[in-house]
Enzyme design. Structure first.
Site, mmCIF file in Angstrom:
data_model
loop_
_atom_site.group_PDB
_atom_site.id
_atom_site.type_symbol
_atom_site.label_atom_id
_atom_site.label_comp_id
_atom_site.label_asym_id
_atom_site.label_seq_id
_atom_site.Cartn_x
_atom_site.Cartn_y
_atom_site.Cartn_z
ATOM 1 N N CYS A 38 31.798 75.606 31.029
ATOM 2 C CA CYS A 38 32.063 74.164 31.047
ATOM 3 C C CYS A 38 33.147 73.732 30.065
ATOM 4 O O CYS A 38 33.520 72.556 30.042
ATOM 5 C CB CYS A 38 30.773 73.399 30.769
ATOM 6 S SG CYS A 38 29.412 73.906 31.836
ATOM 7 N N LYS A 97 31.129 61.774 32.386
ATOM 8 C CA LYS A 97 30.176 62.426 33.288
ATOM 9 C C LYS A 97 29.129 61.463 33.840
ATOM 10 O O LYS A 97 28.471 61.784 34.836
ATOM 11 C CB LYS A 97 29.489 63.583 32.579
ATOM 12 C CG LYS A 97 30.375 64.796 32.309
ATOM 13 C CD LYS A 97 29.573 65.922 31.676
ATOM 14 C CE LYS A 97 30.460 67.116 31.338
ATOM 15 N NZ LYS A 97 31.355 66.840 30.176
ATOM 16 N N PHE A 154 28.404 77.205 28.552
ATOM 17 C CA PHE A 154 27.482 78.335 28.493
ATOM 18 C C PHE A 154 28.192 79.512 27.827
ATOM 19 O O PHE A 154 29.376 79.783 28.081
ATOM 20 C CB PHE A 154 27.056 78.739 29.903
ATOM 21 C CG PHE A 154 25.919 77.922 30.462
ATOM 22 C CD1 PHE A 154 25.445 76.793 29.804
ATOM 23 C CD2 PHE A 154 25.327 78.284 31.655
ATOM 24 C CE1 PHE A 154 24.392 76.055 30.325
ATOM 25 C CE2 PHE A 154 24.271 77.547 32.190
ATOM 26 C CZ PHE A 154 23.806 76.436 31.522
ATOM 27 N N GLU A 186 24.886 67.629 20.452
ATOM 28 C CA GLU A 186 26.221 67.061 20.291
ATOM 29 C C GLU A 186 26.218 65.926 19.279
ATOM 30 O O GLU A 186 27.153 65.803 18.468
ATOM 31 C CB GLU A 186 26.760 66.573 21.630
ATOM 32 C CG GLU A 186 28.191 66.068 21.548
ATOM 33 C CD GLU A 186 28.859 65.917 22.896
ATOM 34 O OE1 GLU A 186 30.104 65.819 22.921
ATOM 35 O OE2 GLU A 186 28.150 65.899 23.924
ATOM 36 N N HIS A 229 31.243 65.632 25.315
ATOM 37 C CA HIS A 229 30.858 66.529 26.408
ATOM 38 C C HIS A 229 29.753 65.860 27.223
ATOM 39 O O HIS A 229 29.856 65.776 28.443
ATOM 40 C CB HIS A 229 30.402 67.871 25.849
ATOM 41 C CG HIS A 229 30.181 68.918 26.884
ATOM 42 N ND1 HIS A 229 31.142 69.265 27.808
ATOM 43 C CD2 HIS A 229 29.105 69.710 27.162
ATOM 44 C CE1 HIS A 229 30.683 70.212 28.600
ATOM 45 N NE2 HIS A 229 29.438 70.501 28.233
ATOM 46 N N HIS A 259 29.041 66.472 36.390
ATOM 47 C CA HIS A 259 29.584 67.558 35.571
ATOM 48 C C HIS A 259 30.450 68.456 36.444
ATOM 49 O O HIS A 259 29.943 69.172 37.311
ATOM 50 C CB HIS A 259 28.433 68.353 34.963
ATOM 51 C CG HIS A 259 28.852 69.297 33.880
ATOM 52 N ND1 HIS A 259 30.174 69.612 33.612
ATOM 53 C CD2 HIS A 259 28.114 69.994 32.968
ATOM 54 C CE1 HIS A 259 30.234 70.461 32.608
ATOM 55 N NE2 HIS A 259 28.999 70.711 32.196
#
Length: 431
Positions: free
Chosen positions: A183, A356, A419, A335, A324, A361
């Site tokens: 991502c 998002k 990830f 975050e 994010h 996403h």
């Protein structure tokens, strides 16, 4: 002095529009691109919603044969790159006829306005590649045997297909490849491209990311990992809700974002108008867990600190954060800890809006499209809202932008995590 990097073109194809102008207007209006999945059976899936690109016509960019060879992620990547390169004023480069080989080589290396195409590269990346081609060819082999597999299987499925196609289309002979960090892919591609320009390896880079992986098996995989959201009270548009107390997971999305990055003096010499500066970037790794973010947000915080240091900007100078913000319980919480480590108590007074919340996403494309939103904010001095924040999580004491907001903005931050524990942050400055 370090070579300065400017953005001279942007292009996007995403659930809110097939170009930047449409996408930006829908973001400012707070519209959602999330809907129910209709392309495959969902009765046995844990989530039945996604954010898909709508009304995209690949025929504007590729012949029927080309479109059949390349996967959807490459289609979207090319479209975004075409828009970005057009805005940057870099049109298609054709090989010019010449009297001898040496002259032909020299002519071929020159583009519009004498641009040296050997100094233009492309990091248009994807985290997963052409998932649908892989699925289709494996199914064909299982049903009819290995000789039924298409000879175009490998070039069609390879993740670097988009970068190769864009380079061939525009004659770009500089550094060109695919960079995959889940991502964080799109943001990493921008940061790495900026680094190449700073280091003198290129004068211009097409940088960004894309994904088109909303397929039965990917939705099943993320769903079985309990990472996906479902419609809220039967409404799919309310599912993506970063920092909200009722957030339950992310919404799968697809799309592509491309930016033309350019060395400042190179851009000014050819009369290109800078849209923004990429002044800093930081890249780190959590080195802790394959899918879960660092519990204290340490890796992401370090990437932010390095981006600010490279930009020569104090945390106090940042006027906007595009996070994010996947809408997962653990991800958003980690975050916030990372942001608090960097910005301290002032974090509660820095405007934040999560792209998002409206586009879902986009995985490998997320960081690129979201960076484009930041560029638009710097250009227009406007912030788009975060939608679906009905009740702000008390553990996320943030200034979440709920409605379109006018600002006086000079410095902004974009951060991404993927990830594998991959983190990347950017500092952008108004042109």
């Amino acid at each position: 002095m370090r070579r300065r990097v400017v953005v001279t073109g942007i292009g996007a194809v995403c659930p809110l529009g097939n170009d930047v102008a449409t996408t930006w207007q829908n973001l400012l209006a707070g519209r959602s691109g999330v809907d129910f999945i209709r392309d495959f059976p969902v009765d046995k899936l844990r989530s039945d919603i996604a954010a898909s690109v709508k009304g995209f016509d690949v025929g504007k960019y590729l012949s029927p044969k080309e479109a059949d060879i390349y996967g959807r992620v490459t289609h979207l990547s090319l479209a975004a790159a075409v828009e970005a390169l057009r805005e940057a004023g870099i049109a298609s480069i054709q090989r010019a006829p010449a009297a001898d080989d040496e002259a032909a080589e020299g002519a071929a290396a020159q583009g519009d306005g004498g641009i040296d195409r050997t100094r233009i590269g492309c990091l248009m990346s994807t985290g997963m590649g052409s998932v649908e081609i892989f699925e289709e060819q494996i199914a064909r082999s299982a049903a009819r045997g290995p000789r039924a597999v298409s000879p175009y299987f490998i070039p069609g499925v390879m993740p670097n297909g988009a970068a190769a196609l864009i380079a061939m289309r525009y004659g770009l002979m500089g550094p060109s490849y695919n960079l995959a960090s889940a991502c964080a892919t799109g943001t990493h591609s921008i940061a790495t491209s900026a680094l190449m320009i700073e280091a003198g390896e290129a004068d211009v880079m097409v940088a960004g990311g894309a994904e088109a992986a909303t397929r039965l098996n990917t939705v099943a995989g993320f769903g079985n990992a309990k990472a996906l959201a479902r419609a809220v009270d039967g409404d799919p548009t309310r599912a993506s809700r970063p920092f909200d107390r009722r957030r339950q997971g992310f919404v799968m999305g697809e799309g592509a974002g491309a930016l033309v990055l350019e060395e400042e003096q190179h851009a000014r010499a050819r009369g290109a108008k800078p849209l923004a500066f990429v002044t800093g970037f930081g890249m780190t790794t959590d080195a802790e867990h394959l899918t879960r973010p660092h519990s204290s947000g340490l890796g992401l915080a370090l990437s932010l600190e390095r981006a600010l240091a490279r930009a020569g900007v104090a945390p106090e100078a940042i006027g906007y954060i595009n996070p994010h913000a996947t809408s997962t319980p653990q991800g958003d919480a980690a975050e916030v800890l990372a942001l608090r480590r960097v910005f301290g108590e002032r974090l509660a007074r820095i405007p934040i809006s999560a792209t998002k919340s409206m586009i879902g996403h986009l995985l490998g494309g997320a960081g690129a499209v979201e960076t484009i939103a930041v560029v638009c904010s710097l250009r227009d001095q406007l912030l788009h809202p975060s939608i679906n924040v009905d009740e702000l999580d008390p553990d996320c004491p943030l200034d979440v932008v709920r409605e379109r907001r006018s600002v006086e903005l000079r410095h902004a931050v974009k951060c991404s995590a993927g990830f594998g524990g991959h983190n990347c942050s950017l500092v952008l400055e108004r042109a």
